[in-house]
Structure formats: structure tokens, C-alpha cells
Design a protein around this motif. Structure first.
Motif, PDB file in Angstrom:
ATOM      1  N   GLU A 205       0.825  -1.214   0.000  1.00  0.00           N
ATOM      2  CA  GLU A 205       0.000   0.000   0.000  1.00  0.00           C
ATOM      3  C   GLU A 205       0.854   1.257   0.000  1.00  0.00           C
ATOM      4  O   GLU A 205       0.584   2.206  -0.747  1.00  0.00           O
ATOM      5  CB  GLU A 205      -0.942   0.008   1.212  1.00  0.00           C
ATOM      6  CG  GLU A 205      -2.058  -1.002   1.123  1.00  0.00           C
ATOM      7  CD  GLU A 205      -2.985  -0.773  -0.060  1.00  0.00           C
ATOM      8  OE1 GLU A 205      -3.125   0.377  -0.536  1.00  0.00           O
ATOM      9  OE2 GLU A 205      -3.577  -1.754  -0.540  1.00  0.00           O
TER      10      GLU A 205
ATOM     11  N   ASN B  14       1.096   3.950  -3.043  1.00  0.00           N
ATOM     12  CA  ASN B  14       0.827   5.374  -2.831  1.00  0.00           C
ATOM     13  C   ASN B  14       1.985   6.229  -3.319  1.00  0.00           C
ATOM     14  O   ASN B  14       1.775   7.295  -3.910  1.00  0.00           O
ATOM     15  CB  ASN B  14       0.547   5.661  -1.358  1.00  0.00           C
ATOM     16  CG  ASN B  14      -0.857   5.276  -0.951  1.00  0.00           C
ATOM     17  OD1 ASN B  14      -1.690   4.934  -1.792  1.00  0.00           O
ATOM     18  ND2 ASN B  14      -1.116   5.304   0.338  1.00  0.00           N
TER      19      ASN B  14
ATOM     20  N   GLY C 298      -6.274   2.405   1.055  1.00  0.00           N
ATOM     21  CA  GLY C 298      -4.910   2.023   1.405  1.00  0.00           C
ATOM     22  C   GLY C 298      -4.482   2.460   2.790  1.00  0.00           C
ATOM     23  O   GLY C 298      -3.993   1.658   3.586  1.00  0.00           O
TER      24      GLY C 298
END
Length: 128
Positions: A35, A39, A96
Motif C-alpha cells: 500500500e 501510494n 490504502g
């Protein structure tokens, strides 16, 4: 997962740290790494620059390994992460950081000089 040089265990695998393959702790760490890295690629990308992933074992007050610290640094310091309070049920984005928040004992963001940011999360080590 391979430890970084900063962990003092470069070249050792996660199982050397007591993180069993298929174990709940390692699966949680894999999700958090995924995650935070996603990102960084999606929201922190600057043309010609990559992100930096660092894994560090943090010692507990008793001297054993207390947590795995995951750090992902990118070049977009002006774009701090903001968790979506209520992601759209049918949406493909916005979950996320909620996942990171659920799996990590704590997480945060610090500036990375001269520009950028580092997002970090700490997950508890497996019980001994």
C-alpha cells in the motif's frame, strides 16, 4: 521481503527475523509495504525519481525485536497523505491508508530533506 542495510541484517530474509512465511505478521507487513509503495508511485512520483523502501527491526525495551518499521520515501513533500474517512463502496481508491491504520500499531509522515516525505508504519513482531 529483504531487510535494508540500515537493519543491520542485509542479505537475510524475513524468516531469519522470525517472520514465518504465510504467517499473519508477515502477510500484514506485505500488505503495508504494498500500500505504501503503491501510494508513492501513484501520488508521490516525480519524473526521473524513484521511491525508497526501508525495513528496520526496532528493538523493544526488553531488548528483543518489538516492531518492524516500514518506511517509504518519495519526492513529493507537498502532498502529505490524507486517509479517506469514508471511501466510496464501489470505488477503486481510498482504502490504502485505512488498511495501514488497521494493521500498524502506529504510522505517520515526516519531511525528507531537501524535498519529499517519508511515510512510516510500525507493525508488531511475531510472538516469540
Amino acid at each position: 521481503m529483504r531487510p535494508s542495510a540500515s537493519s543491520g541484517g542485509s542479505g537475510r530474509s524475513s524468516t531469519d527475523w522470525g517472520w514465518a512465511r504465510g504467517g499473519e505478521c508477515l502477510e500484514g507487513a506485505e500488505l503495508v509495504v504494498g500500500e505504501l509503495a503503491a501510494n508513492a508511485v501513484t501520488h508521490g512520483r516525480v519524473s526521473g525519481r524513484d521511491f525508497l523502501l526501508t525495513l528496520t527491526l526496532v528493538r523493544s525495551a526488553e531488548g528483543g525485536f518489538g516492531a518492524l518499521r516500514i518506511e517509504v520515501a518519495d519526492s513529493r513533500g507537498e502532498r502529505p497523505p490524507t486517509p479517506t474517512p469514508e471511501p466510496c463502496p464501489d470505488g477503486e481508491h481510498g482504502r490504502g491508508l485505512l488498511l495501514v491504520n488497521a494493521l500498524a500499531t502506529r504510522w505517520g509522515v515526516v519531511p525528507r530533506l531537501p524535498s519529499g516525505k517519508t511515510i512510516w508504519a510500525e507493525l508488531p513482531s511475531p510472538p516469540e
